[in-house]
Design an enzyme around this catalytic site. Structure first.
Site, short mmCIF file in Angstrom:
data_model
loop_
_atom_site.label_atom_id
_atom_site.label_comp_id
_atom_site.label_asym_id
_atom_site.label_seq_id
_atom_site.Cartn_x
_atom_site.Cartn_y
_atom_site.Cartn_z
N ARG A 127 27.49 11.76 21.11
CA ARG A 127 26.57 11.43 20.01
C ARG A 127 25.25 12.17 20.19
NH1 ARG A 127 22.50 8.16 17.79
NH2 ARG A 127 23.03 7.38 15.72
N CYS A 128 24.75 12.21 21.42
CA CYS A 128 23.50 12.91 21.68
C CYS A 128 23.58 14.39 21.29
CB CYS A 128 23.14 12.81 23.16
SG CYS A 128 22.78 11.16 23.76
N MET A 129 24.76 14.99 21.46
CA MET A 129 24.92 16.42 21.24
C MET A 129 25.19 16.79 19.79
SD MET A 129 27.05 17.91 24.47
CE MET A 129 28.58 17.11 23.97
#
Length: 407
Positions: A397-399
């Site tokens: 999700r962060c990426m």
């Protein structure tokens, strides 16, 4: 429509990524803290893992856009290119006017726009740009004489979730918590101001606002409910300003409730999405240590442009049941709830998943205990290699920054 995200789980149609580049190789042990890293990823392997991640998305019908490519399309215009170079140097805190001129000449000599964008991201080393003898020497030049960079690298860029967030058909362009990451938002500023596909996008937050807010803390729980973490990186003042902008200063918002989740202020709990992500209509991955009663602030629109803020203390399951109008909420604990396993896999973002459609998520291979539990709960997983990407302390999700999901 260029931006449309009203959910964490509706089918993902378009996503923005950043493939790690030379900025990763410009990490050194002595400057890890300065650049917000705990380790140095091996670039070749990190790129291979990132390509596998992008291919999983493409194989599932997702349009994958890359940050440096969009930005290079923007600065094909010479006037915008000149403005960007000037602003980039200014935001890099280069003070010596002679150095400013040398950097400007150096960047102008890079004719390929993609290469130019990549160079601003990777950092400019002193040995690339000989300092020479200046007529005027700034004290800062002498004090920082041992530091190898004229402009810092931006190794956190592959976490595209943070510099801005898609909220409905608008974006929240952020003021980052740290000076190190502050310059990352310049690319989104130019893309959403000048790129033909995105320039008409409205904003509900801007990078010149005085309070920190980061995209890892922003979750679209439904078209009417937005969750925002009050974390190490997102200030309560930032959340309050965002709420006022959404409720009073922009048109066409469907959001009627913003939930402020007060989470621990630490590196391990950096953003809300490191401890909590949605994987299906009623299913969520969580870090077990946030299962107990939480301090949550229910924020709604009041009269005379005032916010109504109601503090509640209740278990996460009850908060979600109340605001999603469901009585079948399932919380899937990272590491199965075992203390050692959950701490280890939490450190490697076992709770940080990217949902590509309801019940189907992208996960890191190294979090094998959590991945098995997800499958046991009926969630389909797409496993991507993660030995190097995870060293940056961010998961799938962060990426990724979703730009369009189905309504």
């Amino acid at each position: 429509m260029s931006i449309l995200v009203r959910s964490e789980i509706n089918e993902l149609k378009t996503v923005l990524l950043h493939r790690p580049g030379e900025e990763i190789e410009n990490l050194t042990p002595e400057y890890l803290d300065r650049l917000l890293f705990d380790d140095i990823p091996w670039l070749e392997k990190a790129q291979s893992e990132h390509d596998a991640f992008a291919n999983v998305l493409r194989d599932n019908g997702v349009e994958v856009l890359y940050l440096h490519e969009l930005m290079s399309e923007v600065i094909d215009d010479q006037g915008i290119r000149d403005k960007f170079i000037s602003q980039f140097i200014e935001e890099a805190d280069v003070l010596n006017p002679h150095m400013i001129q040398r950097i400007t000449t150096f960047l102008n000599n890079i004719k390929d726009t993609k290469e130019l964008v990549r160079k601003t991201m990777s950092g400019i080393k002193k040995d690339e740009l000989p300092i020479g003898n200046f007529k005027e020497v700034e004290l800062s030049d002498l004090v920082d004489n041992e530091y190898p960079f004229i402009t810092d690298p931006m190794p956190n860029l592959y976490f595209t979730r943070d510099p801005f967030a898609s909220i409905g058909d608008k974006i929240s362009l952020h003021r980052m918590y740290s000076v190190t990451r502050g310059r990352e938002t310049i690319y989104a500023e130019y893309i959403f101001k000048y790129h033909p596909r995105f320039k008409d996008t409205k904003k509900v937050y801007d990078r010149d606002f005085p309070f920190s807010l980061e995209g890892g803390d922003v979750l679209n729980l439904s078209d009417e409910v937005l969750a925002v973490g009050i974390s190490q990186r997102t200030s309560p003042q930032g959340l309050q300003r965002l709420a006022k902008e959404i409720f009073f200063n922009t048109e066409g918002n469907k959001i009627n409730t913003i939930l402020g989740f007060n989470i621990p202020k630490s590196r391990a709990y950096m953003h809300l999405d490191t401890v909590f992500t949605q994987v299906d209509y009623n299913k969520f991955t969580i870090h077990p240590q946030i299962q107990g009663p939480l301090k949550v602030f229910e924020i709604t629109k009041g009269e005379d442009e005032k916010l109504v803020i109601n503090e509640v203390n209740m278990e996460l399951e009850k908060v979600l049941a109340k605001h999603l109008h469901r009585d079948d909420i399932v919380l899937i604990p990272c590491g199965g709830g075992d203390y050692i396993t959950s701490q280890r896999e939490q450190w490697n973002d076992g709770s940080n998943t990217l949902c590509i459609r309801p019940g189907e998520v992208v996960v890191y291979s190294r979090n094998y205990v959590t991945n098995k539990i997800l499958e046991e709960n009926g969630v389909k997983i797409y496993v991507v290699p993660s030995s190097e990407l995870s060293r940056g302390r961010g998961g799938p999700r962060c990426m990724s920054m979703p730009l369009v999901r189905e309504e």
